[in-house]
Structures are given as structure tokens and as C-alpha cells.
Design an enzyme around this catalytic site. Structure first.
Site, PDB file in Angstrom:
ATOM      1  N   ARG A   1      31.704 107.102  85.238  1.00 25.51           N
ATOM      2  CA  ARG A   1      31.943 106.275  84.181  1.00 25.51           C
ATOM      3  C   ARG A   1      31.204 106.350  83.029  1.00 25.51           C
ATOM      4  O   ARG A   1      29.968 106.736  83.198  1.00 25.51           O
ATOM      5  CB  ARG A   1      31.966 104.776  84.614  1.00 25.51           C
ATOM      6  CG  ARG A   1      33.305 104.568  85.359  1.00 25.51           C
ATOM      7  CD  ARG A   1      33.240 103.080  85.831  1.00 25.51           C
ATOM      8  NE  ARG A   1      32.836 102.876  87.226  1.00 25.51           N
ATOM      9  CZ  ARG A   1      32.485 101.771  87.521  1.00 25.51           C
ATOM     10  NH1 ARG A   1      32.460 100.543  87.353  1.00 25.51           N
ATOM     11  NH2 ARG A   1      31.985 101.852  89.198  1.00 25.51           N
TER      12      ARG A   1
ATOM     13  N   GLU B   1      17.434 102.467  95.074  1.00 19.50           N
ATOM     14  CA  GLU B   1      16.761 102.122  96.186  1.00 19.50           C
ATOM     15  C   GLU B   1      16.115 103.336  96.944  1.00 19.50           C
ATOM     16  O   GLU B   1      14.996 103.242  97.295  1.00 19.50           O
ATOM     17  CB  GLU B   1      17.534 101.481  97.400  1.00 19.50           C
ATOM     18  CG  GLU B   1      17.756 100.042  97.182  1.00 19.50           C
ATOM     19  CD  GLU B   1      18.834  99.648  98.176  1.00 19.50           C
ATOM     20  OE1 GLU B   1      18.885 100.054  99.427  1.00 19.50           O
ATOM     21  OE2 GLU B   1      19.751  98.913  97.957  1.00 19.50           O
TER      22      GLU B   1
ATOM     23  N   HIS C   1      28.882  93.108  89.250  1.00 19.04           N
ATOM     24  CA  HIS C   1      27.763  92.997  90.142  1.00 19.04           C
ATOM     25  C   HIS C   1      27.238  91.880  90.479  1.00 19.04           C
ATOM     26  O   HIS C   1      25.824  91.807  91.013  1.00 19.04           O
ATOM     27  CB  HIS C   1      26.696  94.470  89.667  1.00 19.04           C
ATOM     28  CG  HIS C   1      27.080  95.616  89.560  1.00 19.04           C
ATOM     29  ND1 HIS C   1      26.761  96.621  88.659  1.00 19.04           N
ATOM     30  CD2 HIS C   1      28.051  96.530  90.538  1.00 19.04           C
ATOM     31  CE1 HIS C   1      27.489  97.595  88.922  1.00 19.04           C
ATOM     32  NE2 HIS C   1      28.329  97.647  89.786  1.00 19.04           N
TER      33      HIS C   1
ATOM     34  N   LEU D   1      21.520 100.272  90.459  1.00 18.34           N
ATOM     35  CA  LEU D   1      21.786 101.596  89.915  1.00 18.34           C
ATOM     36  C   LEU D   1      22.616 102.237  91.324  1.00 18.34           C
ATOM     37  O   LEU D   1      21.813 102.519  92.267  1.00 18.34           O
ATOM     38  CB  LEU D   1      20.626 102.370  89.746  1.00 18.34           C
ATOM     39  CG  LEU D   1      19.749 101.963  88.686  1.00 18.34           C
ATOM     40  CD1 LEU D   1      18.588 102.582  88.199  1.00 18.34           C
ATOM     41  CD2 LEU D   1      20.284 101.580  87.190  1.00 18.34           C
ATOM     42  N   GLY D   2      23.827 102.451  91.297  1.00 21.76           N
ATOM     43  CA  GLY D   2      24.657 102.925  92.120  1.00 21.76           C
ATOM     44  C   GLY D   2      25.668 104.073  91.434  1.00 21.76           C
ATOM     45  O   GLY D   2      25.330 104.576  90.505  1.00 21.76           O
TER      46      GLY D   2
ATOM     47  N   ARG E   1      34.879  90.536  98.530  1.00 20.43           N
ATOM     48  CA  ARG E   1      34.197  90.841  97.210  1.00 20.43           C
ATOM     49  C   ARG E   1      35.481  91.024  96.244  1.00 20.43           C
ATOM     50  O   ARG E   1      36.221  92.006  96.425  1.00 20.43           O
ATOM     51  CB  ARG E   1      33.188  92.028  97.392  1.00 20.43           C
ATOM     52  CG  ARG E   1      32.647  92.432  95.886  1.00 20.43           C
ATOM     53  CD  ARG E   1      32.125  93.897  95.759  1.00 20.43           C
ATOM     54  NE  ARG E   1      31.813  93.958  94.296  1.00 20.43           N
ATOM     55  CZ  ARG E   1      31.737  95.406  93.784  1.00 20.43           C
ATOM     56  NH1 ARG E   1      32.101  96.287  94.493  1.00 20.43           N
ATOM     57  NH2 ARG E   1      31.585  95.358  92.613  1.00 20.43           N
TER      58      ARG E   1
ATOM     59  N   ASN F   1      34.775  94.910 101.319  1.00 24.07           N
ATOM     60  CA  ASN F   1      34.371  95.298 100.148  1.00 24.07           C
ATOM     61  C   ASN F   1      35.496  96.396  99.849  1.00 24.07           C
ATOM     62  O   ASN F   1      35.147  97.602 100.372  1.00 24.07           O
ATOM     63  CB  ASN F   1      33.167  95.541 100.015  1.00 24.07           C
ATOM     64  CG  ASN F   1      32.749  96.091  98.592  1.00 24.07           C
ATOM     65  OD1 ASN F   1      33.598  96.126  97.799  1.00 24.07           O
ATOM     66  ND2 ASN F   1      31.498  96.086  98.255  1.00 24.07           N
TER      67      ASN F   1
ATOM     68  N   GLU G   1      25.013  92.635  99.392  1.00 23.17           N
ATOM     69  CA  GLU G   1      26.134  91.965  98.855  1.00 23.17           C
ATOM     70  C   GLU G   1      26.781  91.277  99.941  1.00 23.17           C
ATOM     71  O   GLU G   1      27.484  90.120  99.992  1.00 23.17           O
ATOM     72  CB  GLU G   1      26.858  92.852  97.902  1.00 23.17           C
ATOM     73  CG  GLU G   1      26.478  93.396  96.847  1.00 23.17           C
ATOM     74  CD  GLU G   1      27.022  94.622  96.050  1.00 23.17           C
ATOM     75  OE1 GLU G   1      27.596  94.563  94.924  1.00 23.17           O
ATOM     76  OE2 GLU G   1      27.147  95.515  97.051  1.00 23.17           O
TER      77      GLU G   1
ATOM     78  N   GLY H   1      28.465 102.828  90.181  1.00 19.19           N
ATOM     79  CA  GLY H   1      28.437 102.027  89.414  1.00 19.19           C
ATOM     80  C   GLY H   1      27.112 101.400  88.866  1.00 19.19           C
ATOM     81  O   GLY H   1      26.364 101.389  89.717  1.00 19.19           O
TER      82      GLY H   1
END
Length: 395
Positions: A239, A331, A179, A207-208, A91, A9, A379, A210
Site C-alpha cells: 500500500r 518485532e 490497528h 510495522l507489518g 477482529r 482474524n 491482538e 500494513g
């Protein structure tokens, strides 16, 4: 027989990696080994492996990204049973209007994916750099591109279209959504955990650093907050999220910012960091909000934008049965979850605060009209699973 699959990734300054053994049936959801390299191209890169503290890493300053990939290769070869890889899964953020399924990468696919670099400039070039480097060194190695946009190909046309001249739609300007690997995992795991309710009206909050939301009906994407680019939708770490395009025109016409300067502001200097002036991390802002008005304002705006967008997706779906929090903030940050859910009380949503503070799988109260869940992201496993299937291995 080679059975190990490496998942990469790749971001602009970091590479996350995970090694899966596809010789086990079913494919284990946890890697046998993994880690990340951060600070690539900066003054001090660090290398972290599972269960180990970060260590400094000296990378060739002329080609730091290639040096980081070579370092990962060496570490992979040092793992038991992984001297020869069966496949590498990547990814890849953008598959455009052409790629809706994982695909084995060859020179033509690589050429196609380069055309999508302007649509995802923070991520696409670096995934492709990794693919190209491996193609040069190990052309026989199966490389699989797994697309973050693919999960959203089920959204109806009305959710894909932008209100621009129709010729823009014909040129491929549309809402793609991102995502997707995260949401694909949720679509697999939520029925296991929550049964029939997962097949109803679901909103997943990724929610991270990004961030986006995805509305699912019968486990398929029907709407999402990110659109043409990964700038759209929710306010994020650095962002901006959805923004009046007139503000961009103002920055360029009145404040005389160049296109490159505006792009840097929107991608790197906005969001929680831009509003607070302190940090892109909600944990840091929560620790300072009592005596820092800007930290408090940033958190208020962050939560408000999430609540507003959840409300929009609830309206599109005609209700809500299941709300799921995933990714780093989703999380692990009970306070952010609590603030969001408190503002969604009008839906009959009730939180069990003790369960929330303990980060349990289900954090809604027994009398809640909406089930609220916390589900870790995975992921890497989704990408490894795709590669295993292209290898002909049952997963």
C-alpha cells in the site's frame, strides 16, 4: 460450562485463528491452540497450526472462504475441551462513527457493519462473511465484534477532521485510525514493562505488511497516521500510504486508469513491492540492496516515511518519552529498527545495538533521552478478553 473462545482474524485470502480458555483466571495471554489458513481462493491453500509445518488444503473452489471456515470449525471441535464454544470474537476493521466498544453481533449490528465495507474493502467483507456464516449455522453462539477503529475514538476533533467541505464531516468522512487492537494491547502491557514512562509521551510503531503509528498520552490515542482508510500514512508492503491526491487524479485523467484499476494499484501494487519491483518484505530487500538500486530506494523511502511521521507525532505531543516497535517488521527486523532510530538521534535517542540485535524488550542505551522498546503484538488476546467480559467472565 463452555469456556473456550475462538478468535478469528479474517483477511481477503487468509484467516488467522486462536483458541483461548476463559476458564482460567486471569485469561491467559497465550492461546491454547491456533494457526492460520493462507492462500484462500488461490491455486493452493495451506493450513498451519501452532508448532506444525504448513500442509496443503483442498478447498471447495465454488466457496473457498466458507470451506476454510468449516475446516477451522472441524479443527476447533477436535481440540480437548473445545467441543462446544462459548463465544467467537472477530477482529472487525471498521466500526464507523457508531461502534467504539466490542459488541455482541446480531442482525442489526451486521447490517450496520455492512455499510462500512467501502471504508475497508480489504478486510471488512471477509470478517462479516465469517460472522454471517456462523449466524446461519449456530444462531445461539455469542459472536463479538472487536473494532480496529475503536481505540482511536479518544483523538481530538482536530485530528479527526479532513480539510474537505464541512458537509463531508457531517456525512462521516473523517480520520478514523486503525490497528486499534494492536494499540489497545500496548496500552495494557507497556505500564507493566516500563512503569510510569509508559504514561508519558509515547509513539507505538505497528510495522507489518500494513503499518501505522499511534501517539499515546497517558495510554490513550491522541493521533495516528492511518486516517479515513487503511491506505493513509506510512508506506507499507503493497500500500502506498499518504499520497498527493493530484497523483490519483493524474492516473485517472492522463493515464486513463479506471477507478478499480487505481484502487488495485494503491492497495496491491505500491509500497515496498511497487518501488522495488521485487518484494513487499523488507528482509528480501535488505538481502538485495547492495546490488539492486530499486531495493535500496524502496528501503530508503520506507524508513524516511516512518521517521518523518514519527517526527510529526513528536511535534504534536511536544516531545517523546517512549518509542515502541511492534508487529512483524517492528518485532523482528533489527536493521530496520536501527535505521529508524539512527535518524531520530536529534531527539537524544541512542540505541544499544547489542540489545537491538537480540530483540530485547528494551533496546535503548542507558544514556538515551528516549526509551526504545520492542513489544510483541497480541491482538487475539485483546479480542478474547473482550468476549470474555461480554460473557460476564472476569479477566
Amino acid at each position: 460450562m463452555n469456556t473456550h473462545i475462538l478468535v478469528l482474524n479474517c483477511g481477503s485470502s487468509s484467516i488467522k485463528f486462536a483458541l483461548f480458555d476463559a476458564g482460567q483466571r486471569p485469561l491467559p495471554r497465550s492461546p491454547v491452540w491456533g494457526g492460520k489458513i493462507e492462500g484462500i481462493g488461490g491455486p493452493q491453500a495451506t493450513h498451519t497450526e501452532t508448532g506444525q509445518p504448513p500442509v496443503g488444503l483442498n478447498l471447495d473452489p465454488a466457496q473457498p472462504y466458507h470451506a476454510a471456515l468449516e475446516h477451522i470449525e472441524r479443527r476447533v471441535l477436535a481440540q480437548p475441551g473445545a467441543q462446544h464454544l462459548a463465544a467467537v470474537a472477530h477482529r472487525v476493521v471498521h466500526g464507523g462513527a457508531k461502534y467504539f466498544e466490542p459488541v455482541a453481533v446480531d442482525t442489526q449490528v451486521l447490517r450496520d457493519l455492512r455499510d462500512y465495507i467501502p471504508l475497508a474493502p480489504l478486510h471488512q467483507p471477509f470478517a462479516l462473511e465469517a460472522i454471517e456464516a456462523l449466524l446461519e449455522r449456530q444462531p445461539q453462539l455469542l459472536q463479538v465484534a472487536c473494532f480496529d477503529t475503536a481505540f482511536h475514538h479518544t483523538v481530538p476533533q482536530v485530528e479527526q477532521m479532513l480539510p474537505l467541505p464541512y458537509a463531508a464531516w457531517e456525512r462521516g468522512l473523517r480520520r478514523y485510525g486503525f490497528h486499534g487492537l494492536s494499540y489497545a494491547y500496548q496500552a495494557l502491557v507497556l505500564p507493566e514493562r516500563h512503569g510510569a514512562v509508559a504514561h508519558g509521551r509515547t509513539v507505538v510503531a505497528h510495522l507489518g505488511s500494513g503499518a501505522s503509528l499511534c501517539a499515546m498520552n497517558d495510554l490513550k490515542s491522541v493521533a495516528t497516521t492511518m486516517g479515513f482508510s487503511a491506505l493513509d500514512g506510512l508506506m507499507m508492503g503493497t500500500r502506498c500510504g499518504a499520497l498527493d491526491p493530484g497523483a490519483v487524479i493524474y492516473l485517472m485523467e492522463i493515464e486513463k486508469l479506471s477507478l478499480q484499476q487505481v484502487a488495485h494499484v494503491l492497495y496491491h501494487e505500491s509500497g515496498l513491492l511497487g518501488v522495488s519491483g521485487r518484494s513487499a518484505d523488507p528482509r528480501v530487500l535488505l538481502a538485495h540492496e547492495a546490488d539492486d538500486d530499486r531495493a535500496r530506494a524502496a528501503l530508503d523511502l520506507y524508513v524516511r516515511r516512518i521517521v518523518r511521521e514519527i517526527g510529526a507525532l513528536v511535534a504534536v505531543q511536544g516531545g517523546l518519552d517512549l518509542l515502541v516497535f511492534t508487529a512483524g517488521v517492528g518485532e523482528h527486523n533489527a536493521e530496520i529498527r536501527s535505521r529508524i532510530c539512527r535518524q531520530l538521534g536529534f531527539l537524544g535517542l541512542r540505541l544499544d545495538e547489542a540489545a537491538n540485535q537480540a530483540h530485547q524488550a528494551c533496546i535503548s542505551a542507558p544514556d538515551s533521552a528516549v526509551r526504545v522498546a520492542v513489544e510483541p503484538a497480541n491482538e487475539e488476546w485483546v479480542a478474547a478478553r473482550a468476549a470474555a467480559r461480554l460473557m460476564g467472565v472476569a479477566t
